[in-house]
Design a protein around this motif. Structure first.
Motif, PDB file in Angstrom:
ATOM      1  N   GLY A   1       0.818  -1.194   0.000  1.00  0.00           N
ATOM      2  CA  GLY A   1       0.000   0.000   0.000  1.00  0.00           C
ATOM      3  C   GLY A   1       0.857   1.252   0.000  1.00  0.00           C
ATOM      4  N   TYR A   2       0.385   2.291   0.671  1.00  0.00           N
ATOM      5  CA  TYR A   2       1.088   3.564   0.720  1.00  0.00           C
ATOM      6  C   TYR A   2       1.052   4.129   2.130  1.00  0.00           C
ATOM      7  N   THR A   3       2.052   4.938   2.447  1.00  0.00           N
ATOM      8  CA  THR A   3       2.126   5.557   3.753  1.00  0.00           C
ATOM      9  C   THR A   3       2.266   7.070   3.629  1.00  0.00           C
ATOM     10  N   LEU A   4       1.869   7.758   4.684  1.00  0.00           N
ATOM     11  CA  LEU A   4       2.097   9.190   4.805  1.00  0.00           C
ATOM     12  C   LEU A   4       2.902   9.393   6.078  1.00  0.00           C
ATOM     13  N   GLN A   5       4.171   9.715   5.917  1.00  0.00           N
ATOM     14  CA  GLN A   5       5.041   9.990   7.050  1.00  0.00           C
ATOM     15  C   GLN A   5       4.936  11.464   7.390  1.00  0.00           C
ATOM     16  N   MET A   6       4.519  11.766   8.606  1.00  0.00           N
ATOM     17  CA  MET A   6       4.312  13.139   9.036  1.00  0.00           C
ATOM     18  C   MET A   6       5.302  13.476  10.142  1.00  0.00           C
ATOM     19  N   ASN A   7       6.154  14.446   9.890  1.00  0.00           N
ATOM     20  CA  ASN A   7       7.141  14.894  10.855  1.00  0.00           C
ATOM     21  C   ASN A   7       6.894  16.352  11.229  1.00  0.00           C
ATOM     22  N   SER A   8       7.488  16.769  12.335  1.00  0.00           N
ATOM     23  CA  SER A   8       7.362  18.155  12.808  1.00  0.00           C
ATOM     24  C   SER A   8       5.911  18.608  12.823  1.00  0.00           C
ATOM     25  N   LEU A   9       5.074  17.786  13.382  1.00  0.00           N
ATOM     26  CA  LEU A   9       3.640  18.059  13.384  1.00  0.00           C
ATOM     27  C   LEU A   9       3.291  19.313  14.178  1.00  0.00           C
ATOM     28  N   LYS A  10       2.300  20.031  13.673  1.00  0.00           N
ATOM     29  CA  LYS A  10       1.831  21.265  14.273  1.00  0.00           C
ATOM     30  C   LYS A  10       0.365  21.120  14.665  1.00  0.00           C
ATOM     31  N   PRO A  11      -0.098  21.916  15.622  1.00  0.00           N
ATOM     32  CA  PRO A  11      -1.515  21.848  16.003  1.00  0.00           C
ATOM     33  C   PRO A  11      -2.458  22.031  14.822  1.00  0.00           C
ATOM     34  N   GLU A  12      -2.074  22.843  13.845  1.00  0.00           N
ATOM     35  CA  GLU A  12      -2.923  23.063  12.686  1.00  0.00           C
ATOM     36  C   GLU A  12      -3.010  21.855  11.759  1.00  0.00           C
ATOM     37  N   ASP A  13      -2.215  20.825  12.024  1.00  0.00           N
ATOM     38  CA  ASP A  13      -2.315  19.585  11.264  1.00  0.00           C
ATOM     39  C   ASP A  13      -3.443  18.699  11.785  1.00  0.00           C
ATOM     40  N   THR A  14      -4.026  19.073  12.897  1.00  0.00           N
ATOM     41  CA  THR A  14      -5.112  18.300  13.482  1.00  0.00           C
ATOM     42  C   THR A  14      -6.290  18.223  12.520  1.00  0.00           C
ATOM     43  N   ALA A  15      -6.710  17.005  12.206  1.00  0.00           N
ATOM     44  CA  ALA A  15      -7.799  16.797  11.261  1.00  0.00           C
ATOM     45  C   ALA A  15      -8.096  15.310  11.145  1.00  0.00           C
ATOM     46  N   VAL A  16      -9.189  15.008  10.480  1.00  0.00           N
ATOM     47  CA  VAL A  16      -9.456  13.639  10.081  1.00  0.00           C
ATOM     48  C   VAL A  16      -8.812  13.439   8.717  1.00  0.00           C
ATOM     49  N   TYR A  17      -7.984  12.428   8.605  1.00  0.00           N
ATOM     50  CA  TYR A  17      -7.267  12.162   7.369  1.00  0.00           C
ATOM     51  C   TYR A  17      -7.922  11.002   6.624  1.00  0.00           C
ATOM     52  N   TYR A  18      -8.118  11.183   5.320  1.00  0.00           N
ATOM     53  CA  TYR A  18      -8.770  10.195   4.486  1.00  0.00           C
ATOM     54  C   TYR A  18      -7.850   9.741   3.361  1.00  0.00           C
ATOM     55  N   CYS A  19      -7.771   8.445   3.178  1.00  0.00           N
ATOM     56  CA  CYS A  19      -7.027   7.877   2.070  1.00  0.00           C
ATOM     57  C   CYS A  19      -7.931   7.794   0.845  1.00  0.00           C
ATOM     58  N   ASN A  20      -7.390   8.123  -0.309  1.00  0.00           N
ATOM     59  CA  ASN A  20      -8.116   8.047  -1.569  1.00  0.00           C
ATOM     60  C   ASN A  20      -7.255   7.315  -2.591  1.00  0.00           C
ATOM     61  N   ALA A  21      -7.874   6.429  -3.360  1.00  0.00           N
ATOM     62  CA  ALA A  21      -7.127   5.688  -4.367  1.00  0.00           C
ATOM     63  C   ALA A  21      -7.951   5.501  -5.626  1.00  0.00           C
ATOM     64  N   ARG A  22      -7.285   5.573  -6.748  1.00  0.00           N
ATOM     65  CA  ARG A  22      -7.886   5.277  -8.043  1.00  0.00           C
ATOM     66  C   ARG A  22      -7.242   3.994  -8.542  1.00  0.00           C
ATOM     67  N   VAL A  23      -8.058   2.963  -8.695  1.00  0.00           N
ATOM     68  CA  VAL A  23      -7.530   1.634  -8.979  1.00  0.00           C
ATOM     69  C   VAL A  23      -8.219   0.993 -10.180  1.00  0.00           C
ATOM     70  N   ILE A  24      -7.560  -0.020 -10.709  1.00  0.00           N
ATOM     71  CA  ILE A  24      -8.152  -0.900 -11.701  1.00  0.00           C
ATOM     72  C   ILE A  24      -8.434  -2.213 -10.994  1.00  0.00           C
ATOM     73  N   SER A  25      -9.695  -2.592 -10.934  1.00  0.00           N
ATOM     74  CA  SER A  25     -10.077  -3.831 -10.282  1.00  0.00           C
ATOM     75  C   SER A  25     -10.385  -4.903 -11.310  1.00  0.00           C
ATOM     76  N   GLY A  26     -10.277  -6.158 -10.883  1.00  0.00           N
ATOM     77  CA  GLY A  26     -10.572  -7.276 -11.755  1.00  0.00           C
ATOM     78  C   GLY A  26      -9.558  -8.385 -11.596  1.00  0.00           C
ATOM     79  N   VAL A  27      -9.589  -9.303 -12.544  1.00  0.00           N
ATOM     80  CA  VAL A  27      -8.654 -10.421 -12.577  1.00  0.00           C
ATOM     81  C   VAL A  27      -7.620 -10.142 -13.657  1.00  0.00           C
ATOM     82  N   ARG A  28      -6.364 -10.325 -13.319  1.00  0.00           N
ATOM     83  CA  ARG A  28      -5.261  -9.990 -14.214  1.00  0.00           C
ATOM     84  C   ARG A  28      -5.447 -10.521 -15.632  1.00  0.00           C
ATOM     85  N   GLU A  29      -5.855 -11.779 -15.773  1.00  0.00           N
ATOM     86  CA  GLU A  29      -5.933 -12.422 -17.075  1.00  0.00           C
ATOM     87  C   GLU A  29      -7.168 -12.049 -17.896  1.00  0.00           C
ATOM     88  N   ARG A  30      -8.132 -11.396 -17.289  1.00  0.00           N
ATOM     89  CA  ARG A  30      -9.373 -11.060 -17.984  1.00  0.00           C
ATOM     90  C   ARG A  30      -9.492  -9.537 -18.120  1.00  0.00           C
TER      91      ARG A  30
END
Length: 126
Positions: A77-106
């Motif tokens: 998957g993917y990670t978000l490394q957050m350093n030197s965090l500030k109070p203004e970084d406070t929030a609900v964080y949402y992951c978003n992905a654009r993917v191709i779903s299905g079976v590889r051979e089809r």
């Protein structure tokens, strides 16, 4: 069902670090792009960081030099490394992905999907 699973939120002191993770589960052929959004109380949702399958990244100006989005090979998957965090970084964080779903051979059964994680709360406070 194809879905995103995110984790890593919590309470951290100003100046501290936190790592968020996001992984797609189900029948995934490829992940075209992935990003992290956040929404603070009373504020609009904003894009924090994004990465393409080729490794190209983009960051919100206020987090440049502090946050890093990258591929997590071990967790497939993917990670978000957050350093030197500030109070203004406070929030609900949402992951978003654009993917191709299905079976590889089809290839005729491939489907393009946009997925959202359930959200994880990051609180930066003393």
């Amino acid at each position: 069902q194809v879905q995103l699973v995110e984790s890593g939120g919590g309470l951290v002191q100003p100046g501290g670090s936190l790592t968020l993770s996001c992984a797609a589960s189900g029948s995934i052929v490829s992940i075209n792009a992935m990003g992290w959004y956040r929404q603070a109380p009373g504020k609009e949702r904003e894009l924090v960081a994004a990465i393409t399958s080729g490794g190209s990244t983009n960051y919100l100006d206020s987090v440049k030099g502090r946050f890093t989005i990258s591929r997590d090979i071990a967790k497939k998957g993917y990670t978000l490394q957050m350093n030197s965090l500030k109070p203004e970084d406070t929030a609900v964080y949402y992951c978003n992905a654009r993917v191709i779903s299905g079976v590889r051979e089809r290839t005729l059964d491939y489907r393009y999907l946009e997925l959202w994680g359930q959200g994880t709360l990051v609180t930066v406070s003393s």
